[in-house]
Enzyme design. Structure first.
Site, mmCIF file in Angstrom:
data_model
loop_
_atom_site.group_PDB
_atom_site.id
_atom_site.type_symbol
_atom_site.label_atom_id
_atom_site.label_comp_id
_atom_site.label_asym_id
_atom_site.label_seq_id
_atom_site.Cartn_x
_atom_site.Cartn_y
_atom_site.Cartn_z
ATOM 1 N N HIS A 229 0.833 -1.211 0.000
ATOM 2 C CA HIS A 229 0.000 0.000 0.000
ATOM 3 C C HIS A 229 0.870 1.265 0.000
ATOM 4 O O HIS A 229 0.741 2.071 -0.900
ATOM 5 C CB HIS A 229 -1.062 0.068 1.096
ATOM 6 C CG HIS A 229 -1.788 1.361 0.938
ATOM 7 N ND1 HIS A 229 -2.747 1.554 -0.016
ATOM 8 C CD2 HIS A 229 -1.557 2.578 1.486
ATOM 9 C CE1 HIS A 229 -3.101 2.826 -0.033
ATOM 10 N NE2 HIS A 229 -2.406 3.471 0.870
ATOM 11 N N TYR A 233 1.966 5.525 -2.484
ATOM 12 C CA TYR A 233 2.306 6.928 -2.185
ATOM 13 C C TYR A 233 3.753 7.227 -2.557
ATOM 14 O O TYR A 233 4.105 8.383 -2.807
ATOM 15 C CB TYR A 233 2.012 7.260 -0.716
ATOM 16 C CG TYR A 233 0.557 7.016 -0.395
ATOM 17 C CD1 TYR A 233 -0.440 7.579 -1.200
ATOM 18 C CD2 TYR A 233 0.168 6.193 0.641
ATOM 19 C CE1 TYR A 233 -1.772 7.317 -0.969
ATOM 20 C CE2 TYR A 233 -1.175 5.936 0.883
ATOM 21 C CZ TYR A 233 -2.137 6.490 0.072
ATOM 22 O OH TYR A 233 -3.472 6.223 0.294
ATOM 23 N N HIS A 380 -9.665 1.431 -11.022
ATOM 24 C CA HIS A 380 -9.265 2.372 -9.958
ATOM 25 C C HIS A 380 -7.830 2.851 -10.157
ATOM 26 O O HIS A 380 -7.560 4.048 -10.232
ATOM 27 C CB HIS A 380 -9.424 1.693 -8.595
ATOM 28 C CG HIS A 380 -8.583 2.254 -7.489
ATOM 29 N ND1 HIS A 380 -8.751 3.534 -6.988
ATOM 30 C CD2 HIS A 380 -7.559 1.717 -6.772
ATOM 31 C CE1 HIS A 380 -7.871 3.757 -6.015
ATOM 32 N NE2 HIS A 380 -7.123 2.670 -5.874
ATOM 33 N N PHE A 381 -6.905 1.909 -10.284
ATOM 34 C CA PHE A 381 -5.520 2.400 -10.192
ATOM 35 C C PHE A 381 -4.961 2.932 -11.500
ATOM 36 O O PHE A 381 -3.957 3.625 -11.487
ATOM 37 C CB PHE A 381 -4.597 1.368 -9.523
ATOM 38 C CG PHE A 381 -4.391 0.068 -10.244
ATOM 39 C CD1 PHE A 381 -3.622 -0.004 -11.380
ATOM 40 C CD2 PHE A 381 -4.933 -1.097 -9.732
ATOM 41 C CE1 PHE A 381 -3.403 -1.215 -12.015
ATOM 42 C CE2 PHE A 381 -4.728 -2.315 -10.357
ATOM 43 C CZ PHE A 381 -3.954 -2.373 -11.508
ATOM 44 N N HIS A 382 -5.617 2.679 -12.632
ATOM 45 C CA HIS A 382 -5.141 3.384 -13.832
ATOM 46 C C HIS A 382 -5.516 4.862 -13.784
ATOM 47 O O HIS A 382 -4.877 5.678 -14.440
ATOM 48 C CB HIS A 382 -5.635 2.715 -15.117
ATOM 49 C CG HIS A 382 -4.823 1.498 -15.454
ATOM 50 N ND1 HIS A 382 -5.093 0.275 -14.921
ATOM 51 C CD2 HIS A 382 -3.695 1.330 -16.213
ATOM 52 C CE1 HIS A 382 -4.198 -0.606 -15.347
ATOM 53 N NE2 HIS A 382 -3.325 0.007 -16.127
ATOM 54 N N ARG A 444 -10.375 -9.556 -12.729
ATOM 55 C CA ARG A 444 -9.107 -9.015 -13.209
ATOM 56 C C ARG A 444 -8.146 -10.184 -13.437
ATOM 57 O O ARG A 444 -8.445 -11.319 -13.054
ATOM 58 C CB ARG A 444 -8.514 -8.022 -12.199
ATOM 59 C CG ARG A 444 -8.071 -8.665 -10.905
ATOM 60 C CD ARG A 444 -7.543 -7.655 -9.888
ATOM 61 N NE ARG A 444 -6.197 -7.210 -10.224
ATOM 62 C CZ ARG A 444 -5.357 -6.661 -9.334
ATOM 63 N NH1 ARG A 444 -5.720 -6.502 -8.063
ATOM 64 N NH2 ARG A 444 -4.160 -6.256 -9.710
#
Ligand code: HAS
Ligand code: HEM
Ligand code: CU
Length: 560
Positions: A229, A233, A380-382, A444
């Protein structure tokens, strides 16, 4: 025939840190280029179009391609971009040179680690995806190369801390300048965050070399997500730093508040790490109350992004009004949309809004059940790493490569087009992935186009599938335009220092740190680092202790 020789001029003689930054940056973009090439193949897969049979002589399976895509884009490109930006910005801001010998050591460690890991990846001996969950077992060279690559970032941590302490000694009692503060907290966060991966790598290297017979899958997953996670960041904060310290100036305005911007990075230092169980809601062996604690802490780590939304939007409003924008929203149109760097950030941030909202859905313990392991997640993460982070890097390249090399940007129109198309392609792809995941539970990491049964099962989502094909084509064109622009810029023979930005465009600030009690409080970096360590021990200690004392080692498998 006479050969004309030119005297060899070393343009970096007076600024060797520029050469280091350029090399890190370009290596990162080469990784992004290779990794991104597989993206359209995956988008086509979710459109029911399978091109892998044609690639068979070179690439053996969808999963080999997906591993290369995840590793090169999410692990290699992002780290190299951080190692370029988060060393160069503090060096320029403080007017200090990093220890150049060690800077090159970090570059060579990264390059050699990358090459060692690339061999088994390209040879189909490490098709374990970028999360490398055991019992999937790769060739040892993959783990060793990846470990060397990640360890090179520890040299970058040292480079920045050393420059910071040199500056502090020369400027006792002064508040650390903003970009340096962001860099220091960023690298300290990464140090704490990376420990999980380091411990996991020790296990995996011993296992792949046959020194231990098995590893415990749950423990390995937990160590992975301990780092997995906060690593998001680690990808994001170089983009945020550039948004705080350069975007307001590039857009023609000022950053509204320096102390508030520091608070954002302090909150990331505190809350980035103790949240990893939100990737493991579906894992057995972790008690639900621990998962709930991590859910609450995840909501805390969304706060600095909400503050960022406010601070950056307010700074952009200042810029738009300074450019003559009037009325409630007139300032938006008055922003310099024709500047390719500003454009990249504006579009990236727009995409980040739905991406962040989706993240809150993911983190909400019970809502997670609906979307976990569906294509909602790549949706979400693209928006996050594939759009904001990548576009911030692409946009920054448009001024940074000229600044580092003295060579003016080539084909500005193409640069602008690449950013509009990237945004459009990502928007279409992530929109359809979200719906396919949420409404039809399309999984996915599934080679559905290669399986008639799967295609039949997900037939209802065929309208959304078409959009994936369209987005794959648009993104391929965007990538070709972008890579053409940066290579044509960097490889041209013309140097024209008059036409490039000679200084880093550091923004002025409206609300300054001097006299601010908030800024003074954030300055106690080591105290806050200690608190971050305590939070991690509380949120992970008991669970990890239990896992380490109850290991169930299993042997490895090669399923490809
Ligand atoms: Fe995430 C899964 C929760 C942020 C990346 N995430 C992933 C995975 C990746 C990833 C790669 O809780 C998949 C891992 C895998 O392979 O399994 N994520 C969150 C939350 C946030 C979040 C709560 N993620 C990110 C960022 C990423 C990233 C950032 C990469 C860079 N994510 C999750 C969860 C999962 C997950 C669960 C696991 C799901 C599962 O079941 O597997 C938050 O940090 C988000 C906070 C963001 C906001 C948005 C603020 C808005 C801003 C824009 C302002 C706009 C402006 C524009 C200024 C609250 C800052 C003005 C423009 C003008 C034109 C005027
Ligand atoms: C996975 C498409 C660029 C990071 C995927 C998937 C698709 C996709 C459809 C889901 C595959 C699956 O679950 O089977 C694309 C396209 C791109 C692109 C069309 C642009 C041309 C990027 C970029 C990044 C990125 C720039 C990061 C910097 C990832 C990661 C995964 C992924 C980390 C997950 C891999 C895994 O599940 O193991 N991509 N992508 N992608 N993508 Fe991208
Ligand atoms: Cu997460």
């Amino acid at each position: 025939m006479a050969v004309k020789t030119f005297p060899k001029i070393d343009v970096y003689a007076g600024a060797p840190e520029k050469k280091y930054t350029l090399f890190m940056l370009m290596l990162g973009f080469i990784a992004l280029m290779v990794g991104t090439l597989f993206g359209p193949l995956q988008a086509f897969n979710y459109g029911g179009l399978d091109l892998y049979p044609f690639l068979k002589p070179v690439f053996q399976s969808y999963y080999q391609g997906l591993t290369i895509h995840g590793v090169l884009n999410a692990i290699i490109f992002t780290q190299l971009f951080g190692q370029a930006i988060m060393v160069y910005l503090p060096a320029k801001e403080l007017g200090l040179r990093p220890n150049m010998t060690l800077a090159w050591v970090s570059f060579w460690m990264a390059l050699i680690g990358l090459l060692i890991a690339a061999l088994p990846l390209l040879g189909n001996a490490a098709s374990v995806l970028y999360t490398f969950y055991p019992p999937l077992k790769a060739h040892w060279a993959f783990y060793v190369g990846a470990a060397l690559f990640v360890l090179s970032s520890y040299v970058s941590i040292y480079l920045v801390l050393e420059m910071w302490s040199r500056w502090k000694r020369a400027n006792p009692g002064k508040i650390t300048p903003l970009a340096t503060y962001m860099s220091v907290t960023f690298w300290l966060m990464w140090f704490l965050a990376s420990l999980g991966l380091v411990v996991e790598a020790l296990f995996l290297i011993a296992w792949s070399l046959g020194l231990v017979a098995g590893v415990d899958p749950l423990l390995m997953r937990t160590l992975f997500w301990y780092t997995g996670h906060p690593i998001v960041y680690f990808w994001l904060l170089p983009a945020y730093t550039l948004a705080y310290v350069t975007l307001p100036k590039l857009a023609g305005g000022k950053l509204v508040s320096d102390p508030l911007s520091r608070l954002v990075f302090l909150l990331f230092l505190l809350f980035s790490v103790p949240v990893g169980f939100h990737h493991q809601f579906a894992d057995p062996g972790i008690a639900p109350y621990w998962k709930m604690i991590h859910t609450i802490l995840t909501m805390m780590v969304a706060v600095p992004s909400l503050i960022t939304a406010f601070t950056i939007a307010a700074s952009l409003e200042v810029a738009g009004r300074a450019n003559g924008g009037k009325g409630l929203l007139g300032w938006i149109g008055a922003l310099p949309w024709n500047n390719p760097t500003v454009l990249a950030f504006l579009l990236g941030f727009l995409a980040f809004i739905p991406g962040g909202a989706g993240g809150i859905v993911n983190a909400s313990f019970n809502l997670n059940q609906n979307i976990h392991n569906t294509v909602w997640i790549p949706g979400h993460f693209h928006l996050q790493v594939g759009t904001l982070v990548t576009m911030a890097a692409m946009g920054t390249a448009f001024w940074l490569i000229p600044h580092l090399t003295g060579k003016p940007l080539v084909a500005r129109g193409m640069a602008l087009a690449s950013q509009w198309l990237w945004f459009l392609g990502m928007f279409i792809m992530t929109f359809s992935l979200h719906w396919m995941g949420f409404l039809y539970a399309v999984p996915r990491r599934s080679h559905i186009a290669g399986s008639p049964i799967a295609m039949e099962a997900y037939r209802e989502s065929s309208a959304w599938m078409v959009l994936n094909i369209v987005s794959g084509v648009i993104l391929l064109i965007a990538a070709i335009l972008f890579f053409y622009v940066i290579y044509a810029t960097a490889l041209q023979s013309r140097r024209d220092p008059e036409r490039v930005m000679s200084e880093v465009p550091f923004s002025e600030v409206i609300s300054k740190p001097e006299g601010s009690s908030l800024a003074l409080m954030t300055e106690r970096v080591w105290f806050w680092f200690g608190i971050a360590v305590v939070l991690v021990v509380l949120a992970y200690g008991p669970v990890l202790f239990q896992m380490f004392t109850n290991m169930n080692p299993v042997p490895g498998q090669r399923l490809w």
